[in-house]
Design a protein around this motif. Structure first.
Motif, PDB file in Angstrom:
ATOM      1  N   PRO A 157       0.760  -1.416  -0.063  1.00  0.00           N
ATOM      2  CA  PRO A 157       0.035  -0.046   0.016  1.00  0.00           C
ATOM      3  C   PRO A 157       1.030   1.125  -0.078  1.00  0.00           C
ATOM      4  N   TYR A 158       1.829   1.303  -0.632  1.00  0.00           N
ATOM      5  CA  TYR A 158       2.902   2.499  -0.919  1.00  0.00           C
ATOM      6  C   TYR A 158       3.785   2.143  -1.975  1.00  0.00           C
ATOM      7  N   GLU A 159       4.555   3.202  -2.509  1.00  0.00           N
ATOM      8  CA  GLU A 159       5.528   2.948  -3.268  1.00  0.00           C
ATOM      9  C   GLU A 159       6.845   3.156  -2.798  1.00  0.00           C
ATOM     10  N   ASN A 160       7.656   2.255  -3.196  1.00  0.00           N
ATOM     11  CA  ASN A 160       9.127   2.069  -2.596  1.00  0.00           C
ATOM     12  C   ASN A 160      10.239   2.420  -3.644  1.00  0.00           C
ATOM     13  N   PHE A 161      11.243   2.838  -3.086  1.00  0.00           N
ATOM     14  CA  PHE A 161      12.542   3.123  -3.648  1.00  0.00           C
ATOM     15  C   PHE A 161      13.698   2.729  -3.136  1.00  0.00           C
ATOM     16  N   PHE A 162      14.619   2.409  -3.842  1.00  0.00           N
ATOM     17  CA  PHE A 162      15.964   2.191  -3.187  1.00  0.00           C
ATOM     18  C   PHE A 162      17.185   2.918  -3.457  1.00  0.00           C
ATOM     19  N   PHE A 163      17.790   3.596  -2.506  1.00  0.00           N
ATOM     20  CA  PHE A 163      19.007   4.345  -2.915  1.00  0.00           C
ATOM     21  C   PHE A 163      20.147   4.326  -1.771  1.00  0.00           C
ATOM     22  N   GLU A 164      21.163   3.978  -2.194  1.00  0.00           N
ATOM     23  CA  GLU A 164      22.552   3.671  -1.552  1.00  0.00           C
ATOM     24  C   GLU A 164      22.127   2.737  -0.292  1.00  0.00           C
ATOM     25  N   GLY A 165      21.507   1.688  -0.502  1.00  0.00           N
ATOM     26  CA  GLY A 165      21.122   0.720   0.511  1.00  0.00           C
ATOM     27  C   GLY A 165      19.857   1.095   1.407  1.00  0.00           C
ATOM     28  N   PHE A 166      19.279   2.200   1.333  1.00  0.00           N
ATOM     29  CA  PHE A 166      18.196   2.655   2.174  1.00  0.00           C
ATOM     30  C   PHE A 166      16.701   2.547   1.374  1.00  0.00           C
ATOM     31  N   LYS A 167      15.728   1.826   2.060  1.00  0.00           N
ATOM     32  CA  LYS A 167      14.500   1.851   1.513  1.00  0.00           C
ATOM     33  C   LYS A 167      13.678   3.082   1.603  1.00  0.00           C
ATOM     34  N   ILE A 168      13.393   3.498   0.664  1.00  0.00           N
ATOM     35  CA  ILE A 168      12.417   4.881   0.870  1.00  0.00           C
ATOM     36  C   ILE A 168      11.168   4.861   0.357  1.00  0.00           C
ATOM     37  N   MET A 169       9.932   4.907   1.167  1.00  0.00           N
ATOM     38  CA  MET A 169       8.697   4.522   1.157  1.00  0.00           C
ATOM     39  C   MET A 169       7.867   5.813   1.006  1.00  0.00           C
ATOM     40  N   LEU A 170       7.113   5.845  -0.154  1.00  0.00           N
ATOM     41  CA  LEU A 170       6.188   7.155  -0.388  1.00  0.00           C
ATOM     42  C   LEU A 170       4.664   6.927  -0.564  1.00  0.00           C
ATOM     43  N   GLY A 171       4.176   7.635   0.178  1.00  0.00           N
ATOM     44  CA  GLY A 171       2.631   7.495   0.162  1.00  0.00           C
ATOM     45  C   GLY A 171       2.018   8.481  -1.140  1.00  0.00           C
ATOM     46  N   THR A 172       1.102   8.062  -1.815  1.00  0.00           N
ATOM     47  CA  THR A 172       0.684   8.496  -3.010  1.00  0.00           C
ATOM     48  C   THR A 172      -0.810   9.143  -2.968  1.00  0.00           C
ATOM     49  N   SER A 173      -1.410   8.671  -1.697  1.00  0.00           N
ATOM     50  CA  SER A 173      -2.800   9.100  -1.220  1.00  0.00           C
ATOM     51  C   SER A 173      -2.741   9.044   0.270  1.00  0.00           C
ATOM     52  N   GLU A 174      -4.169   9.600   0.597  1.00  0.00           N
ATOM     53  CA  GLU A 174      -4.191   9.692   2.124  1.00  0.00           C
ATOM     54  C   GLU A 174      -4.023   8.159   3.068  1.00  0.00           C
ATOM     55  N   ARG A 175      -4.785   7.337   2.154  1.00  0.00           N
ATOM     56  CA  ARG A 175      -4.805   6.029   2.758  1.00  0.00           C
ATOM     57  C   ARG A 175      -3.217   5.498   2.984  1.00  0.00           C
ATOM     58  N   GLU A 176      -2.576   5.559   1.611  1.00  0.00           N
ATOM     59  CA  GLU A 176      -1.054   5.343   1.812  1.00  0.00           C
ATOM     60  C   GLU A 176      -0.397   6.011   2.657  1.00  0.00           C
ATOM     61  N   ASN A 177      -0.475   7.325   2.902  1.00  0.00           N
ATOM     62  CA  ASN A 177       0.080   8.263   4.040  1.00  0.00           C
ATOM     63  C   ASN A 177      -0.191   7.784   5.426  1.00  0.00           C
ATOM     64  N   VAL A 178      -1.544   7.219   5.580  1.00  0.00           N
ATOM     65  CA  VAL A 178      -1.960   6.647   6.986  1.00  0.00           C
ATOM     66  C   VAL A 178      -1.159   5.462   7.150  1.00  0.00           C
ATOM     67  N   TYR A 179      -1.292   4.505   6.102  1.00  0.00           N
ATOM     68  CA  TYR A 179      -0.526   3.251   6.208  1.00  0.00           C
ATOM     69  C   TYR A 179       0.916   3.531   6.760  1.00  0.00           C
ATOM     70  N   LEU A 180       1.551   4.482   6.038  1.00  0.00           N
ATOM     71  CA  LEU A 180       3.081   4.502   6.505  1.00  0.00           C
ATOM     72  C   LEU A 180       3.113   5.118   7.893  1.00  0.00           C
ATOM     73  N   LEU A 181       2.404   6.020   8.169  1.00  0.00           N
ATOM     74  CA  LEU A 181       2.540   6.558   9.561  1.00  0.00           C
ATOM     75  C   LEU A 181       2.284   5.668  10.568  1.00  0.00           C
ATOM     76  N   LYS A 182       1.386   4.678  10.629  1.00  0.00           N
ATOM     77  CA  LYS A 182       1.046   3.540  11.322  1.00  0.00           C
ATOM     78  C   LYS A 182       2.108   2.391  11.457  1.00  0.00           C
ATOM     79  N   ASN A 183       2.652   2.309  10.228  1.00  0.00           N
ATOM     80  CA  ASN A 183       3.525   0.947  10.209  1.00  0.00           C
ATOM     81  C   ASN A 183       5.066   1.243  10.257  1.00  0.00           C
ATOM     82  N   SER A 184       5.419   2.693  10.280  1.00  0.00           N
ATOM     83  CA  SER A 184       6.899   2.973  10.443  1.00  0.00           C
ATOM     84  C   SER A 184       7.318   2.783  11.771  1.00  0.00           C
ATOM     85  N   LYS A 185       8.496   2.629  11.998  1.00  0.00           N
ATOM     86  CA  LYS A 185       9.207   2.494  13.237  1.00  0.00           C
ATOM     87  C   LYS A 185       9.753   3.899  13.734  1.00  0.00           C
TER      88      LYS A 185
END
Length: 442
Positions: free
Chosen positions: A336-364
């Motif tokens: 439920p989000y878009e992900n990218f990889f840079f220099e060994g780091f995973k970068i996650m992007l929310g493209t909608s409110e639903r995805e933004n909420v998911y990232l906020l609730k599931n990130s450390k």
């Protein structure tokens, strides 16, 4: 590659190259050779498109190459002294003869670079022109000229033509220009390929959005089911088991004919209608949210196409839309989000409110969170286990946040902080402190 250019490269190397400091394969058909100190040339031995070039930045290896060819290449030429560089038999062939000092006894080895159309190859020869290894092994069934380890190399069939001679004033600068043109062409081809792939996804998504039922139609359908179910329910006492229809008065007092399905009892049919009415009502309530999420996904794809069209490097293209590996297993459930990889780091992007909420609730708590300053934007999360992340990762995440939040170029401020400092208020609305602000240009 043209004869006169190869000749000028040979003359350039003959007067400048004393030894080989480094040599290795960086792509399937490309080797890098560092002559003396920092004088680096790249030899692309692709059939039908061979070339020699220089680059302002040292090009990274695509992967680790450990084939027998690569082992012999390192063993015989790494840190070796150049004895001679020449055009072999006045053909489009470069011979680099070296003496290796890596072993207890000195060995003379020839690196033969053949820019000869279908015979294009890299062949490693000993002092008697016995083949030690080759980039391409060729058996007797494929060609009259056999290239196999342990046999003496026969000569490339000489073609009867007079090469067109020309002259480049500055061969070193021209080698840089070859690379720039090569990269520009590769970049445009890659952009076209990736944009075509994404455009197909966008068209498919547009078709899905256009085929969604209208909320008003679903509500009307729900009312129709409810009304028919109620009419049947209110007339159960007069209906006969064999009846296929009956006449009744609707909510507007109009006389209507109500049909029955005839597959079961009228009471069971009315219950089925109420279930359909409830389902249509729920779908009507959720259709707006579904359309909103699909519209947001379509907007992301359009921004992705735009960002790819503005990309300046192949690495940027691959970062924005990486190529899937052949053996990559399919993810059963879409993330439920878009992900990218840079220099060994995973970068996650929310493209909608639903995805933004998911990232906020599931990130450390240790993850880093990014958001445009004082304006609506996508939420970006960088997975992290330490107190800090590198500056180049911060810049990349901030640029990603700006690129997929704004539809126009400019300079933007992006706030970032660790997820532990972000407090969710409602939905994707948050308060955060302390934080740092970085400025990026897109």
């Amino acid at each position: 590659m043209k004869y006169f250019l190869i000749k000028q490269v040979v003359d350039y190397l003959a007067s400048n190259a004393l030894n080989i400091k480094l040599i290795k394969r960086i792509d399937n058909n490309i080797i890098i050779i560092e002559f003396n100190n920092k004088n680096i040339l790249y030899f692309d031995m692709s059939k039908g498109n061979s070339s020699i070039y220089k680059s302002e930045e040292t090009l990274k290896s695509k992967k680790d190459f450990n084939a027998p060819f690569d082992v012999v290449l390192q063993k015989r030429f790494y840190n070796s002294k150049i004895e001679n560089i020449e055009m072999y038999q006045d053909d489009k062939i470069i011979n680099i003869v070296v003496k290796s000092t890596s072993s207890y006894k000195k060995q003379t080895t020839t690196l033969q670079l053949e820019f000869t159309g279908k015979h294009t190859n890299i062949i490693i020869l000993d002092e008697n022109r016995i083949i030690l290894e080759a980039l391409r092994h060729i058996d007797e069934f494929s060609s009259s000229r056999v290239v196999k380890v342990g046999i003496e190399l026969t000569e490339v069939p000489k073609q009867d033509f007079v090469p067109k001679m020309d002259f480049v004033e500055n061969i070193e600068e021209y080698l840089y220009e070859i690379y720039r043109e090569k990269e520009e062409k590769s970049l445009e081809n890659l952009k076209k390929q990736k944009i075509t792939q994404i455009s197909k996804k966008a068209k498919k998504l547009e078709k899905t959005i256009n085929s969604l039922p209208k909320k008003e139609e679903l509500e009307e359908e729900s009312l129709s089911f409810y009304e028919k179910g109620n009419l049947i329910l209110s007339n159960l006492h007069v209906l006969k088991p064999y009846q296929k229809s009956f006449i009744a008065y609707n909510y507007n007092g109009e006389e209507v004919e109500v049909t029955l399905d005839g597959k079961g009892s009228a009471s069971r049919y009315s219950n089925d209608l109420f279930k359909k009415a409830k389902k249509a009502k729920q779908k009507a309530e959720n259709i707006s949210l579904e359309k909103y999420n699909l519209d947001e996904k379509l907007a992301f794809l359009k921004r992705l196409i735009n960002n790819l069209s503005l990309a300046n490097t192949i690495d940027e293209c691959e970062f924005l839309y990486p190529k899937k590996e052949r053996n990559q297993s399919r993810v059963k459930k879409a993330q439920p989000y878009e992900n990218f990889f840079f220099e060994g780091f995973k970068i996650m992007l929310g493209t909608s409110e639903r995805e933004n909420v998911y990232l906020l609730k599931n990130s450390k708590a240790s993850d880093f969170w990014f958001h445009l300053k004082d304006r609506a934007s996508s939420h970006v999360i960088v997975q992290n286990t330490k107190k800090t992340i590198p500056d180049n990762v911060i810049e990349q995440a901030a640029i990603l946040c700006a690129k997929f939040s704004m539809d126009y170029p400019g300079t933007f401020e992006v706030d970032y902080t660790q997820r532990r400092n972000v407090k969710i208020q409602s939905g994707a609305n948050v308060l955060y402190n302390p934080y740092t602000t970085t400025v990026v240009k897109i």
